[in-house]
Design an enzyme around this catalytic site. Structure first.
Site, short mmCIF file in Angstrom:
data_model
loop_
_atom_site.label_atom_id
_atom_site.label_comp_id
_atom_site.label_asym_id
_atom_site.label_seq_id
_atom_site.Cartn_x
_atom_site.Cartn_y
_atom_site.Cartn_z
N ASN A 161 0.22 -0.15 11.29
CA ASN A 161 1.64 0.38 10.77
C ASN A 161 1.63 1.97 11.31
OD1 ASN A 161 -0.62 1.60 9.02
ND2 ASN A 161 1.32 1.74 7.37
N GLU A 260 -8.79 3.85 2.66
CA GLU A 260 -7.53 4.21 2.53
C GLU A 260 -6.70 3.22 2.40
OE1 GLU A 260 -6.44 7.39 2.51
OE2 GLU A 260 -8.04 8.54 2.89
N CYS A 294 1.99 3.43 3.97
CA CYS A 294 1.29 3.44 2.75
C CYS A 294 1.91 4.45 1.57
CB CYS A 294 -0.19 3.60 3.00
SG CYS A 294 -0.36 4.94 3.96
N GLU A 468 -9.42 11.65 3.90
CA GLU A 468 -9.14 11.99 5.43
C GLU A 468 -8.43 13.07 5.67
OE1 GLU A 468 -7.92 8.00 6.97
OE2 GLU A 468 -9.74 7.66 7.66
P1 NAD Z 1 -4.86 -5.38 6.54
O1 NAD Z 1 -5.95 -5.13 5.40
O2 NAD Z 1 -4.22 -6.67 6.52
O3 NAD Z 1 -5.58 -5.10 8.07
C1 NAD Z 1 -6.26 -3.73 8.28
C2 NAD Z 1 -7.21 -4.04 8.91
O4 NAD Z 1 -8.20 -4.81 8.43
C3 NAD Z 1 -6.81 -4.76 10.51
O5 NAD Z 1 -7.44 -4.06 11.28
C4 NAD Z 1 -7.24 -6.18 10.19
O6 NAD Z 1 -7.53 -6.76 11.46
C5 NAD Z 1 -8.75 -5.82 9.30
N1 NAD Z 1 -9.05 -7.06 8.63
C6 NAD Z 1 -8.36 -7.90 8.13
N2 NAD Z 1 -8.98 -8.73 7.46
C7 NAD Z 1 -10.22 -8.39 7.56
C8 NAD Z 1 -11.68 -8.71 7.09
N3 NAD Z 1 -11.83 -9.87 6.43
N4 NAD Z 1 -12.72 -8.08 7.56
C9 NAD Z 1 -12.57 -6.84 8.16
N5 NAD Z 1 -11.43 -6.48 8.53
C10 NAD Z 1 -10.28 -7.06 8.14
O7 NAD Z 1 -3.71 -4.47 6.46
P2 NAD Z 1 -2.42 -4.37 7.44
O8 NAD Z 1 -1.46 -5.22 7.06
O9 NAD Z 1 -2.92 -4.24 8.79
O10 NAD Z 1 -1.94 -2.72 7.16
C11 NAD Z 1 -1.17 -2.66 5.94
C12 NAD Z 1 -1.76 -2.02 4.81
O11 NAD Z 1 -2.60 -0.81 5.04
C13 NAD Z 1 -0.74 -1.58 3.53
O12 NAD Z 1 -1.59 -2.29 2.40
C14 NAD Z 1 -0.98 -0.41 3.53
O13 NAD Z 1 -0.60 0.29 2.42
C15 NAD Z 1 -2.41 -0.12 4.05
N6 NAD Z 1 -2.33 1.56 4.51
C16 NAD Z 1 -3.00 2.38 4.06
C17 NAD Z 1 -3.01 3.62 4.44
C18 NAD Z 1 -3.80 4.59 3.85
O14 NAD Z 1 -3.96 5.93 4.30
N7 NAD Z 1 -4.05 4.69 2.44
C19 NAD Z 1 -2.46 3.73 5.69
C20 NAD Z 1 -1.83 2.94 6.31
C21 NAD Z 1 -1.69 1.74 5.80
#
Ligand code: NAD
Length: 487
Positions: A161, A260, A294, A468
């Site tokens: 995102n 995060e 997020c 962060e």
């Molecule tokens: P996601 O958890 O599906 O993926 C995030 C990352 O993790 C990607 O690079 C993905 O390839 C990797 N990933 C997926 N499965 C994995 C595994 N089993 N082992 C290791 N890595 C793995 O999340 P998304 O759909 O890409 O992003 C949206 C989510 O991120 C939302 O829940 C959002 O709230 C959160 N987010 C949080 C913040 C924050 O700062 N708190 C910022 C941005 C997004």
């Protein structure tokens, strides 16, 4: 389309489809399709790293570690500053790339590039101000000296995102601290990460200090890196579900984790709020990145006296937004990242409508190509509908009515998440009192946007661990070493 901005060359997806980037070498691969969410068409392909590739990246990060750690912080700082300038110089092209692969409106993408680059500038400044400590023990027996050392090889995992900012928010402090890194961006949006790696190389980042790899199988690939005893840090941004799984994985080798994770931000509007300011803030908190943030306002709790005027104003503003491809300069709300994301939003909205909510605008997916969901406002939403507990991650604003301050706090805290919250009131004392009652790592008081590289970003409860940005962000990549000195 690409002619609208920048120097076409650098914004061309094909240029950044070379990955992997290991030890300053570009290794070809054409395995993972990168899709334009506004059309569903393939923009380019990137390489699919396997476990062997990931361990080669760890080798490269290990080989570079001693040299980078020993590099004077002033030099590390200057490299980060050059990287900041290069990102700024290429801001239009990077924005175009982000918009192409993520779908967000160009105005949002430009905003992201500026925000992302600032992490390099901020940590270029922090690199030379790493804190230490020296004091006598209370008993007078000896002196306490605390030094901070780079934690070691760091695996950085980022979501789709904010393809640029989530990477720089980790790379900046890690490099400033003296760590070498392996970045694994989301496979939906890898082109921005590879483009930034190119700029890092130009800025003078030595071979092996930053490595980037994309993979179709993040689970086994990341587990293999975490199992390698040379890896000492995992910095993850993504969903709470994946975060939980990675914490369990990291436990096996007791790797330090910064997490995060997801959010479910409440947006509280009190009767005494400035209505126009609250509506302006609501639009930013809800619609930055079309709701795919997020920190996005996920639940609007509005006090009874101002409720109808707020719903009316929000409906007008949401209904007037131009929906379209992010790369069209007129667009204010781009597509969602995938069709699956649209389906999830549709399910949450349908559930709320079945439970008695009413859509004052929007309410069902847009027909045709691309992954679009229109800006939607829901009123009369039951406080226990599914949409109150799940991240919507889309342009949908559910509004709930409340009567008292206590009720607002109770409803706002009724979630496993605790990342961000917003409060609108002209009474600052009340806003601070309510803020104190909210279980949230960050609060916007009469502001719809809180992200700032100089501030500590992060959540409580199941929204994460650690912070962060800000002055503490660099310490996530350092270990305190205590010397008991007999003087
Ligand atoms: P996601 O958890 O599906 O993926 C995030 C990352 O993790 C990607 O690079 C993905 O390839 C990797 N990933 C997926 N499965 C994995 C595994 N089993 N082992 C290791 N890595 C793995 O999340 P998304 O759909 O890409 O992003 C949206 C989510 O991120 C939302 O829940 C959002 O709230 C959160 N987010 C949080 C913040 C924050 O700062 N708190 C910022 C941005 C997004």
């Amino acid at each position: 389309m690409l002619q609208t901005l920048g120097t076409r060359g650098f914004a061309d997806p094909a240029l950044h489809a070379e990955g992997l980037y290991i030890n300053c070498q570009w290794e070809k691969g054409q395995d993972i399709p990168v899709v334009d969410p506004s059309t569903g068409e393939v923009l380019a392909h990137v390489a699919d790293a396997g476990i062997d590739d990931a361990l080669r990246a760890v080798d490269a990060a290990h080989a570079a570690a001693a040299g980078w750690r020993a590099t004077p912080s002033r030099q590390r700082s200057e490299i980060l500053r050059r990287w900041f300038h290069l990102m700024t110089e290429h801001a239009d092209d990077l924005a175009m790339l982000i918009s192409l692969e993520n779908g967000k409106a160009l105005s949002d993408a430009r905003g992201e590039v500026g925000y992302a680059a600032e992490f390099f500038r901020w940590y270029a400044e922090e690199a030379t101000r790493i804190p230490g400590e020296y004091r006598p023990t209370p008993s007078g027996s000896h002196k306490i000296l605390v030094d901070h050392e780079p934690i070691g090889i760091s695996v950085l995992i980022t979501p789709w995102n904010f393809p640029a900012a989530m990477a720089t928010r980790k790379i900046g402090p890690a490099l400033a601290a003296g760590c070498t890194v392996i970045l694994k961006p989301a496979s939906e949006t890898p082109l921005t990460a590879y483009a930034m790696a190119r700029l890092g190389e130009e800025a003078g980042v030595p071979a092996g200090v930053v490595n980037v790899l994309t993979t179709r199988n993040p689970g086994p690939v990341v587990s293999a890196m975490l199992a390698d005893p040379r890896v000492r840090k995992l910095s993850f941004t993504g969903s709470t579900g994946v975060g939980r799984a990675l914490l369990a994985e990291a436990a096996k080798t007791v790797v330090s984790c910064s997490m995060e994770l997801g959010g479910n931000a409440p947006f509280l509007v009190f009767d005494d709020a400035d209505l126009d300011a609250a509506l302006d803030g609501a639009m930013i908190a809800k619609m930055r990145n079309a709701g795919e943030a997020c920190t996005a306002a996920n639940r609007f709790y509005v006090q009874a006296g101002i409720h109808d005027a707020f719903v009316d104003g929000l409906t007008k503003r949401m209904a007037s937004l131009k929906v379209g491809a992010g790369t069209d300069v007129a667009t204010q709300c781009g597509p969602m990242i995938t069709q699956k994301a649209v389906q999830k939003i549709d399910q949450l909205v349908s559930n709320a409508l079945q439970r008695g909510a009413r859509a004052t605008t929007g309410g069902k997916p847009r027909e045709g190509s691309g992954y679009f969901y229109p800006p939607t406002v829901l009123e009369n939403v039951p406080t226990d509908a599914d949409i109150a507990f799940e991240e919507i991650f889309g342009p949908v604003a559910p509004v709930y009515k409340f009567e008292t301050e206590e009720e607002a706090i109770r409803l706002a805290n009724d979630t496993e998440y605790g990342l961000a919250a917003y409060i609108y009131s002209r009474d600052l004392k009340r806003a601070m009192r309510v803020g104190k009652g909210l279980e949230s790592g960050m609060l916007g008081i009469n502001r719809g946007l809180m992200s700032d590289p100089a501030a500590p970003f992060g959540g409580v409860k199941q929204s994460g661990l650690g912070r962060e940005g800000g002055v503490t962000g660099i310490l996530e990549f350092m270990e305190a070493k205590y010397y008991a000195v007999d003087i």
